[in-house]
Design an enzyme around this catalytic site. Structure first.
Site, PDB file in Angstrom:
ATOM      1  N   HIS A  63       0.831  -1.202   0.000  1.00 48.32           N
ATOM      2  CA  HIS A  63       0.000   0.000   0.000  1.00 48.32           C
ATOM      3  C   HIS A  63       0.868   1.257   0.000  1.00 48.32           C
ATOM      4  CE1 HIS A  63      -4.029   1.766   1.637  1.00 48.32           C
ATOM      5  NE2 HIS A  63      -3.343   2.699   1.006  1.00 48.32           N
ATOM      6  N   HIS A  65       1.424   5.155  -2.008  1.00 49.64           N
ATOM      7  CA  HIS A  65       0.958   6.171  -2.961  1.00 49.64           C
ATOM      8  C   HIS A  65       2.180   6.852  -3.573  1.00 49.64           C
ATOM      9  CE1 HIS A  65      -3.297   5.861  -1.766  1.00 49.64           C
ATOM     10  NE2 HIS A  65      -2.828   5.672  -0.545  1.00 49.64           N
ATOM     11  N   ARG A  67       1.861   8.759  -6.404  1.00 53.71           N
ATOM     12  CA  ARG A  67       1.332  10.048  -6.912  1.00 53.71           C
ATOM     13  C   ARG A  67       1.532  10.316  -8.393  1.00 53.71           C
ATOM     14  NH1 ARG A  67      -1.969  10.120  -2.882  1.00 53.71           N
ATOM     15  NH2 ARG A  67      -1.270  11.064  -0.948  1.00 53.71           N
ATOM     16  N   ASN A  97      -5.062   5.700  -7.091  1.00 59.12           N
ATOM     17  CA  ASN A  97      -5.717   7.019  -7.080  1.00 59.12           C
ATOM     18  C   ASN A  97      -4.798   8.131  -7.588  1.00 59.12           C
ATOM     19  OD1 ASN A  97      -4.088   6.893  -4.785  1.00 59.12           O
ATOM     20  ND2 ASN A  97      -5.451   8.175  -3.549  1.00 59.12           N
ATOM     21  N   HIS A 184     -10.778  -0.302   0.957  1.00 60.22           N
ATOM     22  CA  HIS A 184     -10.667   0.816   1.899  1.00 60.22           C
ATOM     23  C   HIS A 184     -12.036   0.894   2.588  1.00 60.22           C
ATOM     24  CE1 HIS A 184      -9.742   5.245   2.829  1.00 60.22           C
ATOM     25  NE2 HIS A 184     -11.028   5.142   3.077  1.00 60.22           N
ATOM     26  N   HIS A 237      -5.453  -0.995   5.762  1.00 62.08           N
ATOM     27  CA  HIS A 237      -5.296  -0.180   6.983  1.00 62.08           C
ATOM     28  C   HIS A 237      -6.382  -0.360   8.053  1.00 62.08           C
ATOM     29  CE1 HIS A 237      -7.889   2.237   4.448  1.00 62.08           C
ATOM     30  NE2 HIS A 237      -6.902   2.815   3.798  1.00 62.08           N
ATOM     31  N   ASN A 283      -6.427   9.076   7.030  1.00 61.29           N
ATOM     32  CA  ASN A 283      -7.658   8.321   6.812  1.00 61.29           C
ATOM     33  C   ASN A 283      -7.348   6.847   6.597  1.00 61.29           C
ATOM     34  OD1 ASN A 283     -10.296   7.662   6.353  1.00 61.29           O
ATOM     35  ND2 ASN A 283     -10.392   8.505   4.282  1.00 61.29           N
ATOM     36  N   ASP A 310       0.864   2.664   3.695  1.00 57.81           N
ATOM     37  CA  ASP A 310      -0.042   3.746   3.276  1.00 57.81           C
ATOM     38  C   ASP A 310       0.719   5.070   3.172  1.00 57.81           C
ATOM     39  OD1 ASP A 310      -2.278   5.109   2.432  1.00 57.81           O
ATOM     40  OD2 ASP A 310      -3.371   4.982   4.326  1.00 57.81           O
ATOM     41  N   HIS A 314       2.206  14.478   0.628  1.00 58.28           N
ATOM     42  CA  HIS A 314       1.450  15.680   0.264  1.00 58.28           C
ATOM     43  C   HIS A 314       2.397  16.874   0.293  1.00 58.28           C
ATOM     44  CE1 HIS A 314      -2.542  13.925   0.251  1.00 58.28           C
ATOM     45  NE2 HIS A 314      -2.292  13.339   1.408  1.00 58.28           N
TER      46      HIS A 314
END
Ligand code: ZN
Length: 435
Positions: A63, A65, A67, A97, A184, A237, A283, A310, A314
């Site tokens: 898991h 990200h 980006r 995503n 999720h 998660h 989250n 996860d 950002h």
């Protein structure tokens, strides 16, 4: 290709048994493979002194990200896999995503190719379950499975597949190619305007509550659906004590359900939100100390199969604002092993061989990844990590190789450090530095 002779590392016993047995061995890394206990001449190889260090199979993240494509200001496949290598990972599953969403063979192949070009980790793209993560129609699961990226894990992560009919269809569809749906679990209506764990504290702080039942209700439904259609479900998660209990029951019933927990849910608790510092906004949200305790116990007894990061980068402007406006998510790749040592190994809840199971063997099995998650034995692919569990260090956000800086551990003291990571026999990290 340079060969490396790793001298005197501790190698935790293989397999998932509870034998505390550890052996000290010399390991040769040559031509992309490992060899054990040969009679090697030191002058023929680059020697790595590994006394006091632990040699683990390369970590596998289910898991992550990355980006890219779309938010290259937050992270790219290159910088994200560099952060992964620094954390001891040799394989990462890149969540869908992105922008565009990874819901077609074209996008997953693009991400897969970027991973190969970067060369720091094997990147396994996760395919979206629904078109555009919109939850209305199934994405081209079969085309993504057949693509060069060979997708086996499908997830709308960031969004819940809350439509029971779509979830059922996805579970049925992935059986054709031995895939898994990673959910999720977040009931959307129960979490409208949710900002943090629902409890006395969220009321006092005036932040919208994210109740445990919104996670548990979806997990219960999905376990029943997976059992009904005889398919594989993976729960992303897991964050509450009630979720751990539901998964324990599902496993006791013999259902094909696996689950992951993040490092931050093992270590951090919801009282940190009292600072109103959005670095702690994530989250699912940070939960109570009792939840943390249950997650650790569930990871220790195997109810929770996997630690997954996860890792959610950002940029500054998405986190440096008031709590309600800030993005959800925190970095995790570079600190994962240290947090697991702090919360699980040092308190005696997991042995290092069980860490290898939870952070390498099990995630590779769930993701159906062949070259990773293999015991360190003669002829195995040289995807390995050398870890120094001694000593403690203060985490500095500025030292991260991620493009983003949103680590919740900045200023905290954590144990251990990754000394070296090898991917297919080539060092990606040596002496604690990126190669
Ligand atoms: Zn998620």
């Amino acid at each position: 290709m340079t060969s490396y002779l790793i001298k005197g590392a501790r190698i935790p016993s293989t397999g998932s048994d509870h034998r505390p047995g550890e052996e000290h061995a010399d390991v040769l890394v040559q031509e992309g493979r490992v060899a054990l206990d040969g009679d090697w001449d030191e002058s023929d190889h680059e020697v790595v002194d590994a006394s006091g260090l632990i040699l683990l199979p390369g970590l596998v993240d289910l898991h992550t990200h990355l980006r890219e494509p779309g938010r290259e200001d937050a992270e790219t496949v290159l910088t994200g896999t560099q952060a992964a290598a620094m954390g001891g990972f040799t394989a990462v599953h890149a969540m869908a995503n992105t922008d565009p969403v990874a819901d077609t063979a074209g996008v997953v192949e693009q991400v897969w190719r970027l991973g190969r070009e970067a060369g720091y980790c094997d990147v396994y793209p996760v395919g979206a379950v629904t078109v555009g993560l919109a939850g209305r129609q199934l994405a081209e699961l079969g085309a993504m499975a057949d693509s060069a990226a060979r997708v086996r894990v499908f997830s709308d992560d960031g969004h819940c597949v809350d439509d029971a009919v779509l979830m059922r269809r996805a579970l049925e569809y992935v059986k054709a190619f031995d895939g898994v749906v990673a959910q999720h679990a977040q009931e959307p209506r129960l979490t409208e305007n949710a900002q943090m764990n629902e409890g006395e504290l969220s009321g006092r702080l005036g932040l919208g509550g994210w109740p445990a039942v919104a996670e548990e209700a979806v997990i219960a439904r999905d376990c029943l659906l997976a059992a009904h259609v005889g398919s594989r479900l993976h729960v992303c998660h897991v964050s509450t004590a009630g979720s751990v209990e539901l998964i324990r029951q599902a496993k006791a019933s013999g259902w094909n359900v696996t689950a992951e927990v993040t490092p931050h849910h093992l270590l951090l608790t919801d009282d940190l939100a009292a600072s109103y510092d959005p670095i702690y906004k994530v989250n699912p949200p940070l939960r109570t100390a009792a939840d943390t305790e249950a997650l650790r116990a569930g990871l220790a007894d195997g109810t929770i199969d996997v630690v997954a990061t996860d890792h959610a980068p950002h940029p500054h402007e998405d986190k440096d604002c008031e709590w309600a406006a800030a993005a959800f998510g925190m970095l995790g790749l570079e600190t994962a092993l240290s947090v697991v040592q702090e919360t699980m190994v040092d308190p005696g809840l997991l042995s290092w061989s069980e860490v290898a199971e939870r952070m390498s063997y099990a995630p590779a099995r769930i993701g159906r990844v062949a070259d990773h998650g293999r015991p360190i034995e003669d002829g195995a692919p040289a995807n390995i990590v050398l870890y120094d569990p001694s000593g403690r260090r203060v985490v500095e956000a500025s030292e991260s190789v991620s493009l983003s800086r949103n680590t919740p551990y900045a200023g905290m003291e954590l144990p251990g450090r990754v000394v070296a990571t090898f991917l297919h026999g080539r060092p990606t990290v040596l002496d604690g530095k990126l190669c």
